[in-house]
Motif scaffolding. Sequence first.
Motif, short mmCIF file in Angstrom:
data_model
loop_
_atom_site.label_atom_id
_atom_site.label_comp_id
_atom_site.label_asym_id
_atom_site.label_seq_id
_atom_site.Cartn_x
_atom_site.Cartn_y
_atom_site.Cartn_z
N VAL A 29 49.15 35.71 33.11
CA VAL A 29 50.38 35.48 33.85
C VAL A 29 51.40 35.12 32.77
N HIS A 30 52.37 36.01 32.59
CA HIS A 30 53.36 35.88 31.52
C HIS A 30 54.70 35.47 32.11
N SER A 31 55.31 34.47 31.50
CA SER A 31 56.63 34.02 31.93
C SER A 31 57.63 34.29 30.81
N TRP A 32 58.79 34.81 31.20
CA TRP A 32 59.85 35.07 30.23
C TRP A 32 60.73 33.83 30.01
N LEU A 33 60.44 32.73 30.70
CA LEU A 33 61.22 31.51 30.49
C LEU A 33 60.83 30.86 29.18
N LEU A 34 61.81 30.49 28.39
CA LEU A 34 61.54 29.80 27.13
C LEU A 34 60.86 28.48 27.42
N GLY A 35 59.86 28.17 26.63
CA GLY A 35 59.15 26.91 26.78
C GLY A 35 58.06 26.93 27.84
N THR A 36 57.87 28.05 28.53
CA THR A 36 56.82 28.17 29.53
C THR A 36 55.67 28.97 28.94
N ALA A 37 54.52 28.34 28.87
CA ALA A 37 53.36 28.98 28.26
C ALA A 37 52.75 30.03 29.19
N ASN A 38 52.22 31.08 28.60
CA ASN A 38 51.45 32.07 29.36
C ASN A 38 50.12 31.44 29.73
N LYS A 39 49.55 31.87 30.86
CA LYS A 39 48.23 31.37 31.26
C LYS A 39 47.32 32.56 31.47
N LYS A 40 46.04 32.37 31.14
CA LYS A 40 45.05 33.42 31.28
C LYS A 40 44.02 33.03 32.34
N PHE A 41 43.58 34.03 33.10
CA PHE A 41 42.63 33.83 34.18
C PHE A 41 41.57 34.93 34.12
N PHE A 42 40.40 34.64 34.67
CA PHE A 42 39.35 35.64 34.72
C PHE A 42 39.17 36.22 36.11
N SER A 43 40.15 35.96 36.99
CA SER A 43 40.17 36.64 38.29
C SER A 43 41.61 36.90 38.68
N LEU A 44 41.83 38.02 39.31
CA LEU A 44 43.17 38.38 39.77
C LEU A 44 43.63 37.41 40.85
N GLN A 45 42.72 37.01 41.71
CA GLN A 45 43.09 36.07 42.76
C GLN A 45 43.62 34.77 42.17
N ALA B 265 44.94 34.31 39.23
CA ALA B 265 46.22 34.60 38.58
C ALA B 265 47.34 34.69 39.61
N LEU B 266 47.09 35.35 40.73
CA LEU B 266 48.11 35.46 41.77
C LEU B 266 48.40 34.13 42.44
N GLU B 267 47.38 33.32 42.64
CA GLU B 267 47.59 31.98 43.20
C GLU B 267 48.47 31.14 42.28
N TYR B 268 48.20 31.20 40.97
CA TYR B 268 49.03 30.48 40.01
C TYR B 268 50.46 31.00 40.03
N ALA B 269 50.62 32.31 40.03
CA ALA B 269 51.97 32.89 40.07
C ALA B 269 52.69 32.45 41.33
N GLY B 270 51.98 32.34 42.44
CA GLY B 270 52.58 31.87 43.69
C GLY B 270 53.06 30.44 43.60
N GLU B 271 52.38 29.63 42.82
CA GLU B 271 52.81 28.24 42.61
C GLU B 271 54.12 28.19 41.83
#
Length: 74
Positions: A12-28, A30-36
């Motif tokens: 899950v990649h964010s283009w906002l400066l200072g926001t770290a990318n996060k890695k997940f081993f399931s799409l679900q 990753a999508l739950e995190y993106a929803g947050e």
Amino acid sequence: MMLTYSTTPITVHSWLLGTANKKFFSLQAALEYAGEQANELSTIEVLIPAGNRRYVIIWGEQLAALIRRVCASH
């Protein structure tokens, strides 16, 4: 059927400066995190490894629709 586990991390990649990318081993997950991060959804994309250094990139309306679908199933 939702990809529930991947041997290669989904990012899950964010283009906002200072926001770290996060890695997940399931799409679900990753999508739950993106929803947050819904208030920053326009700056987020999900990168799914597709082999040979290629990625499927989900962003914008497609990402929003997938997040709604995952959240509705809970």
